[in-house]
Motif scaffolding. Structure first.
Motif, PDB file in Angstrom:
ATOM      1  N   CYS A 152     113.799  73.765 -91.501  1.00 55.51           N
ATOM      2  CA  CYS A 152     114.611  74.963 -91.263  1.00 55.51           C
ATOM      3  C   CYS A 152     116.073  74.509 -91.298  1.00 55.51           C
ATOM      4  CB  CYS A 152     114.272  75.576 -89.908  1.00 55.51           C
ATOM      5  SG  CYS A 152     115.485  76.817 -89.364  1.00 55.51           S
ATOM      6  N   ALA A 153     116.871  75.173 -92.116  1.00 58.00           N
ATOM      7  CA  ALA A 153     118.265  74.756 -92.285  1.00 58.00           C
ATOM      8  C   ALA A 153     119.034  74.799 -90.970  1.00 58.00           C
ATOM      9  CB  ALA A 153     118.940  75.639 -93.331  1.00 58.00           C
ATOM     10  N   LYS A 154     118.590  75.682 -90.044  1.00 62.58           N
ATOM     11  CA  LYS A 154     119.319  75.823 -88.769  1.00 62.58           C
ATOM     12  C   LYS A 154     118.589  75.173 -87.600  1.00 62.58           C
ATOM     13  CE  LYS A 154     121.246  79.975 -90.703  1.00 62.58           C
ATOM     14  NZ  LYS A 154     121.098  81.426 -90.837  1.00 62.58           N
ATOM     15  N   LEU A 156     115.865  75.915 -86.014  1.00 59.27           N
ATOM     16  CA  LEU A 156     115.549  76.887 -84.965  1.00 59.27           C
ATOM     17  C   LEU A 156     114.165  76.628 -84.382  1.00 59.27           C
ATOM     18  CD1 LEU A 156     116.922  80.091 -86.723  1.00 59.27           C
ATOM     19  CD2 LEU A 156     118.060  78.648 -85.036  1.00 59.27           C
ATOM     20  N   GLY A 163     118.437  85.807 -91.417  1.00 61.27           N
ATOM     21  CA  GLY A 163     118.609  85.689 -92.875  1.00 61.27           C
ATOM     22  C   GLY A 163     117.328  85.445 -93.636  1.00 61.27           C
ATOM     23  N   SER A 164     116.216  85.294 -92.914  1.00 61.40           N
ATOM     24  CA  SER A 164     114.939  85.053 -93.592  1.00 61.40           C
ATOM     25  C   SER A 164     114.585  86.282 -94.423  1.00 61.40           C
ATOM     26  CB  SER A 164     113.860  84.793 -92.532  1.00 61.40           C
ATOM     27  OG  SER A 164     112.616  84.600 -93.153  1.00 61.40           O
ATOM     28  N   LYS A 168     111.826  83.565 -97.972  1.00 61.49           N
ATOM     29  CA  LYS A 168     112.745  82.506 -98.406  1.00 61.49           C
ATOM     30  C   LYS A 168     113.888  82.336 -97.405  1.00 61.49           C
ATOM     31  CE  LYS A 168     110.449  81.662-102.117  1.00 61.49           C
ATOM     32  NZ  LYS A 168     109.697  80.434-102.227  1.00 61.49           N
ATOM     33  N   GLU A 170     117.724  81.892 -96.199  1.00 63.23           N
ATOM     34  CA  GLU A 170     119.010  82.440 -96.685  1.00 63.23           C
ATOM     35  C   GLU A 170     119.970  81.327 -97.119  1.00 63.23           C
ATOM     36  OE1 GLU A 170     121.553  84.491 -94.059  1.00 63.23           O
ATOM     37  OE2 GLU A 170     121.576  82.943 -92.515  1.00 63.23           O
ATOM     38  N   VAL A 171     119.766  80.143 -96.559  1.00 59.74           N
ATOM     39  CA  VAL A 171     120.670  79.040 -96.918  1.00 59.74           C
ATOM     40  C   VAL A 171     120.405  78.571 -98.350  1.00 59.74           C
ATOM     41  CG1 VAL A 171     121.346  76.671 -96.330  1.00 59.74           C
ATOM     42  CG2 VAL A 171     120.948  78.350 -94.513  1.00 59.74           C
ATOM     43  N   TRP A 179     110.171  79.227 -90.866  1.00 57.77           N
ATOM     44  CA  TRP A 179     109.618  80.110 -89.850  1.00 57.77           C
ATOM     45  C   TRP A 179     108.646  81.122 -90.437  1.00 57.77           C
ATOM     46  CZ3 TRP A 179     108.365  80.016 -85.096  1.00 57.77           C
ATOM     47  CH2 TRP A 179     108.945  79.027 -84.289  1.00 57.77           C
TER      48      TRP A 179
HETATM   49  S1  SF4 Z   1     115.916  81.624 -93.234  1.00 54.61           S
HETATM   50 FE1  SF4 Z   1     114.239  80.575 -92.151  1.00 54.61          FE
HETATM   51  S2  SF4 Z   1     114.423  78.409 -92.774  1.00 54.61           S
HETATM   52 FE2  SF4 Z   1     116.323  79.437 -93.344  1.00 54.61          FE
HETATM   53  S3  SF4 Z   1     117.682  79.024 -91.674  1.00 54.61           S
HETATM   54 FE3  SF4 Z   1     116.730  81.042 -91.240  1.00 54.61          FE
HETATM   55  S4  SF4 Z   1     114.886  80.585 -90.048  1.00 54.61           S
HETATM   56 FE4  SF4 Z   1     115.599  78.640 -90.884  1.00 54.61          FE
END
Ligand code: SF4
Ligand code: SF4
Lengths: 222, 145
Positions: A152-154, A156, A163-164, A168, A170-171, A179
């Motif tokens: 997970c880019a963040k 979490l 942003g999910s 996919k 969002e990053v 997630w």
């Molecule tokens: S979209 Fe999903 S993988 Fe991407 S930063 Fe948000 S929770 Fe994490």
């Protein structure tokens, strides 16, 4: 495995251009598997450099060697004879291998030829993906075997960010939202209630945030 | 910038060759039995016979240029006709990669080409060599040969 990518030819060429004789030292383990620094890559790079210098009317002598693992003294000892003959070594190992060689052979200039990128897997032929950040205290069981730290880019721990979208991240829309995968797995295995459990804040001291780490195994010490 | 360099190093504008052009032909022995039938022209042929074209690893293609080739031709069976199923597909990917390396170096990826030929079609193989020789007339000999 540790996944890396060979640096661009132009960059490696610029690094070695001041030398008349170099050794390209490959590693036969992780970087071989990800096509960045095994025997084949050593040979291909050596040939490309020779041709490139030849077009400029220059000759550079390039020795080639690949050891089983550059991150182990036992194996890099085998490179001692070749290293004694050169002033610079292009190491195609990961950063650990490069530093191992640098510390054993301080008389040569060590030039990294690979960008060490991540701990990951071979997802399918030709595709390597990141899976783990080496946090030092694995808790992947809480998330159905899908690591929200490495994937997970963040990073979490309590569900997706806003942003999910359509599964996919969002990053990077090319990447699955970790997630989404965690929730899908929990739903498919009837464990959605498990995700409602509180996960305490992670103690990051076991990660690299706590400084360089050591694993000491007295039972293997001689 | 790279393409400019390629152009500068390889395009001699049709100037007469100072020696016979050298072409290295990598071929699987299913596509072409051997290169004897390709000889006899105003060029030199070096044949590299392989049980499967996928053996032509990147370094072998580059070393052909190191060994003095002005052009390298890789002859493989048509798509879906590879005896080893995917050999020719793998070869194509390697050829594509080496073309990029050759562009980067300045030799020029156009000097390396893969062709699919039907088993034993020597006439097609000959046409490919003639076409390559004609193109070498435009490109000039390799500065790395
Ligand atoms: S979209 Fe999903 S993988 Fe991407 S930063 Fe948000 S929770 Fe994490
Ligand atoms: S929890 Fe830590 S050790 Fe486990 S996979 Fe994730 S980053 Fe790696």
């Amino acid at each position: 495995m540790i996944v890396g990518e060979q640096k661009p030819l132009e960059e490696i060429k610029a690094k070695v251009s001041g030398y008349s004789r170099i050794l390209i030292l490959g590693c036969g383990t992780c970087v071989k598997t990800c096509f960045a620094g095994g025997e084949d890559e050593v040979a291909t790079l050596a040939s490309a450099l020779r041709l490139s210098f030849k077009l400029e009317g220059r000759t550079i002598q390039i020795e080639e060697q690949t050891v089983e693992r550059q991150c182990e003294d036992e194996f890099i000892k085998e490179a001692a004879t070749n290293i004694a003959e050169v002033k610079a070594v292009v190491s195609l190992a990961c950063g650990a291998g490069v530093q191992m060689v640098a510390s054993r052979f301080p008389q040569v200039t060590l030039l990294p030829g690979v960008n060490t990128t991540f701990i990951g897997i071979l997802e399918k032929a030709g595709l390597f993906t990141e899976k783990c950040l080496g946090c030092g205290n694995c808790i992947v069981d809480l998330f159905g075997g899908i690591c929200p730290i490495g994937r997970c880019a963040k990073r979490l721990f309590h569900g997706p960010c806003g942003g999910s979208s359509k599964g996919k991240c969002e990053v990077n829309p090319d990447t699955d939202c970790a997630w989404q995968l965690i929730v899908d797995h929990a739903a498919a295995t009837g464990q959605l209630d498990k995700l409602a459990e509180y996960v305490p804040p992670k103690d990051w001291r076991t990660s690299q945030a706590g400084g360089p780490r050591k694993v000491h195994r007295e039972d293997h010490e001689i | 910038m790279v393409m400019e360099k390629v152009h500068r190093m390889s395009n001699k504008g049709g100037a007469a060759h100072t020696r016979k052009p050298r072409i290295t032909v990598f071929h699987c022995f299913t596509a072409l039995e051997d290169t004897a039938s390709l000889e006899g022209g105003d060029y030199e042929i070096q044949g590299i016979k392989m049980p499967c074209s996928s053996i032509s690893r990147e370094v072998f293609l580059l070393r052909a240029f190191e060994a003095g080739a002005d052009a390298v031709v890789v002859l493989v069976c048509p798509v879906n006709s590879c005896r080893y199923v995917q050999g020719n597909i793998r070869t194509e990917k390697r050829v594509t990669r080496v073309k990029k390396i050759l562009d980067e170096i300045g030799i020029g990826g156009h000097r390396l080409n893969m062709f699919n030929i039907v088993q034993g079609d020597e006439a097609a193989a000959r046409r490919i060599i003639e076409q390559t020789v004609a193109e070498l007339g435009e490109w000039g000999l390799s500065a790395a040969a």
